[in-house]
Enzyme design. Structure first.
Site, PDB file in Angstrom:
ATOM      1  N   ASN A   1     -17.935   8.335   5.981  1.00 51.99           N
ATOM      2  CA  ASN A   1     -18.383   9.261   7.013  1.00 51.99           C
ATOM      3  C   ASN A   1     -18.153  10.716   6.566  1.00 51.99           C
ATOM      4  OD1 ASN A   1     -19.228  10.158   9.649  1.00 51.99           O
ATOM      5  ND2 ASN A   1     -18.544   8.198  10.453  1.00 51.99           N
TER       6      ASN A   1
ATOM      7  N   HIS B   1       1.410  16.835  -8.843  1.00 52.49           N
ATOM      8  CA  HIS B   1       1.984  17.988  -9.540  1.00 52.49           C
ATOM      9  C   HIS B   1       3.447  17.724  -9.859  1.00 52.49           C
ATOM     10  CE1 HIS B   1      -1.544  20.489  -8.540  1.00 52.49           C
ATOM     11  NE2 HIS B   1      -1.527  19.845  -7.383  1.00 52.49           N
TER      12      HIS B   1
ATOM     13  N   GLY C   1     -10.020   7.404  10.841  1.00 52.44           N
ATOM     14  CA  GLY C   1     -10.231   8.834  10.714  1.00 52.44           C
ATOM     15  C   GLY C   1      -8.992   9.599  10.273  1.00 52.44           C
TER      16      GLY C   1
ATOM     17  N   ARG D   1       1.381  -5.006  11.639  1.00 53.15           N
ATOM     18  CA  ARG D   1       1.333  -6.447  11.905  1.00 53.15           C
ATOM     19  C   ARG D   1       0.342  -7.105  10.959  1.00 53.15           C
ATOM     20  NH1 ARG D   1      -3.332  -7.671  14.749  1.00 53.15           N
ATOM     21  NH2 ARG D   1      -4.254  -6.068  16.080  1.00 53.15           N
TER      22      ARG D   1
END
Length: 326
Positions: free
Chosen positions: A86, A116, A143, A184
């Protein structure tokens, strides 16, 4: 012969990421292509696909990536079949980034192979290292998830939105948080290698749950049940590759839910039951009336009493219970 900075990068060694002209040129070339991709109209699907095939190192037949999208080199990215990403995702692909088949990625996710040094002097000289990222098959990433260098996410796993994944995540789990941890297990299909573990749980659970029935009765049925198992529809929960619970069905009939001793009251039965509720329109089962804990569980999970009879094999009363999808 001395290694080039690119060779060091691909080997996971410290390399000059900021001042090496060859790598800078490769990044600019890739980002120009990403910029070109991001300027395309959403309706220009064929042009978008052509550019992604040009940017990525390996693609398959079906994929869909929504702009804007950015990456560093592109050639280190490999995507499997039926890949979806997305809007607003970033891949820093100094190292290999592999996505399996049927991977769904929500908006705002980042996959960062770049790291780094902790030493400020090395860091200020522009030195970096890269660790590969591997995402398995049938993975859904929510998301805003951020995946750190060197992480592997297992097959059939779901990563909850907003998570920061710093360590490997196993197959068939829901994981989430910062740092990301297993929440779970998820139900998965039975395989033949699970049979012996399942039979141990079947026998132990029946003996423990049915103290009103002779232990010899359950032991006498072990071989018959073993022969029936491959014909049943079975889903399991696992922990460290070991079966901890399973549910067995014949069509829409639940033969039973069985949870390993020590794993009760952890929601495994509910996980398995919810899984079959998603794929079945109606479920029926029989449960011994004296097994009050199981009766309460099924009532709590929306089952209704539909009848009562006597089991001719044990002489014990059993209840018929049903559930239908709303």
């Amino acid at each position: 012969m001395a290694m080039t900075e690119k060779e060091k990068m691909l080997a996971g060694l410290l390399y000059d990421a900021n001042y090496n002209e060859a790598l800078m040129e490769e990044r600019l070339k890739c980002k120009d292509l990403c910029y070109e991709f991001n300027q395309l109209r959403p309706s220009e699907i064929e042009a978008q696909e052509a550019l992604i095939r040009k940017i990525f190192g390996k693609t398959k037949k079906s994929f869909y990536i929504l702009s804007p999208f950015w990456c560093d080199y592109g050639y280190n990215i490999e995507i499997g079949e039926n890949f979806f990403m997305n809007h607003n995702c970033v891949i820093l692909d100094c190292g290999k980034v592999h996505f399996g088949d049927n991977v769904f990625i929500a908006p705002g996710c980042g996959f960062y192979t770049a790291g780094h040094p902790m030493d400020a002097e090395q860091r200020n000289r522009g030195l970096e290292y890269a660790r590969p990222i591997n995402i398995g098959d049938n993975v859904w990433i929510g998301g805003g998830v951020q995946v750190m260098p060197g992480v592997t996410i297992g097959d059939n796993t779901v990563i909850a939105g907003g998570s920061v994944v710093t360590k490997d995540t196993p197959d068939h789990v829901l994981a989430g948080g910062n740092p990301c941890r297993v929440i779970r297990p998820l139900a998965q299909k039975f395989c033949a290698d699970d049979l012996e573990q399942i039979m141990e749980i079947w026998l132990e659970t029946n003996i423990r749950a049915h103290g009103f029935i002779s232990e010899a009765y359950w032991k006498s049925n072990v071989e018959a049940v073993r022969r029936m198992m491959p014909e049943a529809e079975i889903y399991v929960c696992k922990e460290h590759q070991r079966v901890t619970a399973f549910i067995g069905l014949m069509d829409d009939y639940i033969a039973g839910i069985f949870v390993e001793e020590g794993k009760q009251s952890k929601g495994l039965g509910k996980i398995l039951l919810n899984h079959v509720k998603q794929i079945k329109e109606r479920l029926t089962l029989h449960v011994y009336k004296k097994n009050e804990r199981a009766v309460k569980f099924y009532l709590r999970e929306g089952f209704q009493m539909a009848g009562e009879q006597v089991d001719e094999n044990t002489g014990e009363a059993e209840l018929l219970m049903t559930w239908e999808k709303e």
